[in-house]
Design an enzyme around this catalytic site. Sequence first.
Site, PDB file in Angstrom:
ATOM      1  N   THR A 130       2.340  -9.825   1.333  1.00 52.63           N
ATOM      2  CA  THR A 130       1.036  -9.146   1.531  1.00 52.63           C
ATOM      3  C   THR A 130       0.807  -8.107   0.436  1.00 52.63           C
ATOM      4  O   THR A 130      -0.237  -7.472   0.401  1.00 52.63           O
ATOM      5  CB  THR A 130       0.962  -8.424   2.902  1.00 52.63           C
ATOM      6  OG1 THR A 130       2.030  -7.483   2.989  1.00 52.63           O
ATOM      7  CG2 THR A 130       1.048  -9.404   4.054  1.00 52.63           C
ATOM      8  N   GLY A 131       1.777  -7.933  -0.438  1.00 54.93           N
ATOM      9  CA  GLY A 131       1.648  -6.938  -1.511  1.00 54.93           C
ATOM     10  C   GLY A 131       0.988  -7.540  -2.738  1.00 54.93           C
ATOM     11  O   GLY A 131       0.702  -8.734  -2.781  1.00 54.93           O
ATOM     12  N   PHE A 158       0.829  -1.203   0.000  1.00 57.83           N
ATOM     13  CA  PHE A 158       0.000   0.000   0.000  1.00 57.83           C
ATOM     14  C   PHE A 158       0.874   1.268   0.000  1.00 57.83           C
ATOM     15  O   PHE A 158       0.898   2.029  -0.978  1.00 57.83           O
ATOM     16  CB  PHE A 158      -0.945  -0.100   1.210  1.00 57.83           C
ATOM     17  CG  PHE A 158      -1.524   1.181   1.697  1.00 57.83           C
ATOM     18  CD1 PHE A 158      -2.183   2.046   0.821  1.00 57.83           C
ATOM     19  CD2 PHE A 158      -1.442   1.532   3.042  1.00 57.83           C
ATOM     20  CE1 PHE A 158      -2.730   3.240   1.275  1.00 57.83           C
ATOM     21  CE2 PHE A 158      -1.992   2.703   3.505  1.00 57.83           C
ATOM     22  CZ  PHE A 158      -2.630   3.575   2.616  1.00 57.83           C
ATOM     23  N   TYR A 185       5.021  -7.969  16.028  1.00 58.15           N
ATOM     24  CA  TYR A 185       5.117  -6.744  15.217  1.00 58.15           C
ATOM     25  C   TYR A 185       5.834  -5.658  16.009  1.00 58.15           C
ATOM     26  O   TYR A 185       6.831  -5.085  15.570  1.00 58.15           O
ATOM     27  CB  TYR A 185       3.711  -6.291  14.836  1.00 58.15           C
ATOM     28  CG  TYR A 185       3.642  -5.102  13.897  1.00 58.15           C
ATOM     29  CD1 TYR A 185       4.345  -5.080  12.704  1.00 58.15           C
ATOM     30  CD2 TYR A 185       2.832  -4.006  14.199  1.00 58.15           C
ATOM     31  CE1 TYR A 185       4.251  -4.002  11.838  1.00 58.15           C
ATOM     32  CE2 TYR A 185       2.732  -2.926  13.335  1.00 58.15           C
ATOM     33  CZ  TYR A 185       3.442  -2.923  12.153  1.00 58.15           C
ATOM     34  OH  TYR A 185       3.349  -1.860  11.296  1.00 58.15           O
TER      35      TYR A 185
HETATM   36  P1  NAD Z   1       1.466  -3.636   3.071  1.00 58.71           P
HETATM   37  O1  NAD Z   1       1.276  -5.005   3.642  1.00 58.71           O
HETATM   38  O2  NAD Z   1       0.507  -3.155   2.046  1.00 58.71           O
HETATM   39  O3  NAD Z   1       2.930  -3.494   2.462  1.00 58.71           O
HETATM   40  C1  NAD Z   1       4.040  -4.204   2.946  1.00 58.71           C
HETATM   41  C2  NAD Z   1       4.801  -4.756   1.756  1.00 58.71           C
HETATM   42  O4  NAD Z   1       6.011  -5.386   2.224  1.00 58.71           O
HETATM   43  C3  NAD Z   1       4.024  -5.804   0.968  1.00 58.71           C
HETATM   44  O5  NAD Z   1       4.059  -5.511  -0.404  1.00 58.71           O
HETATM   45  C4  NAD Z   1       4.757  -7.106   1.272  1.00 58.71           C
HETATM   46  O6  NAD Z   1       4.635  -8.071   0.247  1.00 58.71           O
HETATM   47  C5  NAD Z   1       6.176  -6.612   1.492  1.00 58.71           C
HETATM   48  N1  NAD Z   1       7.006  -7.513   2.287  1.00 58.71           N
HETATM   49  C6  NAD Z   1       6.740  -8.021   3.509  1.00 58.71           C
HETATM   50  N2  NAD Z   1       7.747  -8.801   3.916  1.00 58.71           N
HETATM   51  C7  NAD Z   1       8.689  -8.776   2.936  1.00 58.71           C
HETATM   52  C8  NAD Z   1       9.963  -9.375   2.778  1.00 58.71           C
HETATM   53  N3  NAD Z   1      10.493 -10.187   3.717  1.00 58.71           N
HETATM   54  N4  NAD Z   1      10.673  -9.124   1.652  1.00 58.71           N
HETATM   55  C9  NAD Z   1      10.161  -8.308   0.686  1.00 58.71           C
HETATM   56  N5  NAD Z   1       8.945  -7.711   0.779  1.00 58.71           N
HETATM   57  C10 NAD Z   1       8.224  -7.942   1.896  1.00 58.71           C
HETATM   58  O7  NAD Z   1       1.489  -2.633   4.322  1.00 58.71           O
HETATM   59  P2  NAD Z   1       1.594  -1.059   4.386  1.00 58.71           P
HETATM   60  O8  NAD Z   1       0.434  -0.560   5.146  1.00 58.71           O
HETATM   61  O9  NAD Z   1       1.901  -0.494   3.061  1.00 58.71           O
HETATM   62  O10 NAD Z   1       2.866  -0.878   5.321  1.00 58.71           O
HETATM   63  C11 NAD Z   1       4.147  -0.600   4.788  1.00 58.71           C
HETATM   64  C12 NAD Z   1       5.128  -0.342   5.920  1.00 58.71           C
HETATM   65  O11 NAD Z   1       4.683   0.772   6.702  1.00 58.71           O
HETATM   66  C13 NAD Z   1       5.277  -1.520   6.882  1.00 58.71           C
HETATM   67  O12 NAD Z   1       6.620  -1.600   7.278  1.00 58.71           O
HETATM   68  C14 NAD Z   1       4.415  -1.125   8.052  1.00 58.71           C
HETATM   69  O13 NAD Z   1       4.849  -1.705   9.245  1.00 58.71           O
HETATM   70  C15 NAD Z   1       4.585   0.387   8.063  1.00 58.71           C
HETATM   71  N6  NAD Z   1       3.450   1.059   8.715  1.00 58.71           N
HETATM   72  C16 NAD Z   1       2.238   1.148   8.101  1.00 58.71           C
HETATM   73  C17 NAD Z   1       1.190   1.777   8.756  1.00 58.71           C
HETATM   74  C18 NAD Z   1      -0.167   1.942   8.114  1.00 58.71           C
HETATM   75  O14 NAD Z   1      -1.075   2.445   8.787  1.00 58.71           O
HETATM   76  N7  NAD Z   1      -0.393   1.583   6.876  1.00 58.71           N
HETATM   77  C19 NAD Z   1       1.369   2.280  10.057  1.00 58.71           C
HETATM   78  C20 NAD Z   1       2.612   2.136  10.656  1.00 58.71           C
HETATM   79  C21 NAD Z   1       3.665   1.541   9.973  1.00 58.71           C
END
Ligand code: NAD
Length: 314
Positions: A38-39, A14, A147
């Site tokens: 999760t992407g 996202f 987490y």
């Molecule tokens: P998301 O799940 O949409 O995106 C995470 C991406 O990381 C996915 O595309 C997934 O496939 C990829 N991924 C996970 N593990 C991996 C690995 N080992 N190697 C390669 N790719 C990997 O989530 P998001 O909401 O876009 O979050 C992105 C980041 O921002 C995360 O680190 C999350 O902890 C952080 N974050 C998000 C929020 C929020 O509200 N959306 C809040 C705080 C922190």
Amino acid sequence: MSKKRVLITGAAGFIGSHLTDYLLARSYEVIGMDNFITGDPSNLEHVSSPDFTFIEHDVSTEIELEGPLDKILHFASPASPIDYLELTIQRLKVGSLGTHKTLGLARAKGATCLLAATSEVYGDPLVHPQKEEYWGNVNPIGPRGVYDEAKRFAEAMTIAYHRYHGIDVKIARIFNTYGPRMRVRDGRAIPAFISQALQDDPFTVFGEGRQTRSFCYVSDLVDGLYNLLTSGCNEPINLGNPREMTILELVETIKKMIGSESPIEFKPLPVDDPRVRQPDITRARTILDWQPKIGLEEGLTGTIEYFRNKLGIS
Ligand code: NAD
Ligand code: UDP
């Protein structure tokens, strides 16, 4: 002058996909990396720039990249609480081993490394609103521990690379962010309530719905991340929208905007679900000259539109 070269881990997710668009529009060369845990490849299928390349790779294992690199944005990590039970070890690995690999790459290339940290480092906070000085209230062995502790370790590792190896680091403590490209079955509050309203399913409210959150629209977040990336700040910094509301208020807003008649179904509150959350963004306002611009109703309008299209509902 050659373009700055940036690696985004988690680029198919996202936030990562919005960052990809943002940096390409500002003339960066972007390398996206993701293992799609999760992407979704469809988050990047609109990207046609010759300045974009994609590498499918698990960042918890050694990252090899040829050529120079100016910046790394480490966003790879499952982020939704529903993944806690399924992707526990992967979460711990990407927060610890994955952060170690990205910092090692940053050190080898002399690149800046920005960590996507989280408000979850404050756990179920005893200080409200949350300031960066607060150390948090986290249960290491609870279901959210995989987490929270992974991200706390990631912060410790990031600041250690700054102190001991002198690399330039940024730590963004991101509060609940929403917008287009979240998964329909992501499980987080906004995608859950919008898809329930659009499909005439009951709203699944956990606990009594009196717990609070503060929701930031993704374009505001990405602006703040960019200001941080290009700043001289190496300390953790909260990025989020300070408008706080209860989960019931959020449901009522979405219900009204969609014109839904879905009932509310109360479900048990997940273990260690934080009772309150609101960012103090004084540091971001002062150091980054940043604050969110998009109100909740405005942000929800675009997000609802996205989910309508995704679900094929006219
Ligand atoms: P998301 O799940 O949409 O995106 C995470 C991406 O990381 C996915 O595309 C997934 O496939 C990829 N991924 C996970 N593990 C991996 C690995 N080992 N190697 C390669 N790719 C990997 O989530 P998001 O909401 O876009 O979050 C992105 C980041 O921002 C995360 O680190 C999350 O902890 C952080 N974050 C998000 C929020 C929020 O509200 N959306 C809040 C705080 C922190
Ligand atoms: N929540 C809810 N119903 C849902 C999804 C979430 O009541 O279907 C609640 C959840 O218990 C939490 C808040 O909404 O109190 C925000 O949850 P989310 O998963 O979006 O993010 P969190 O802030 O918990 O990481």
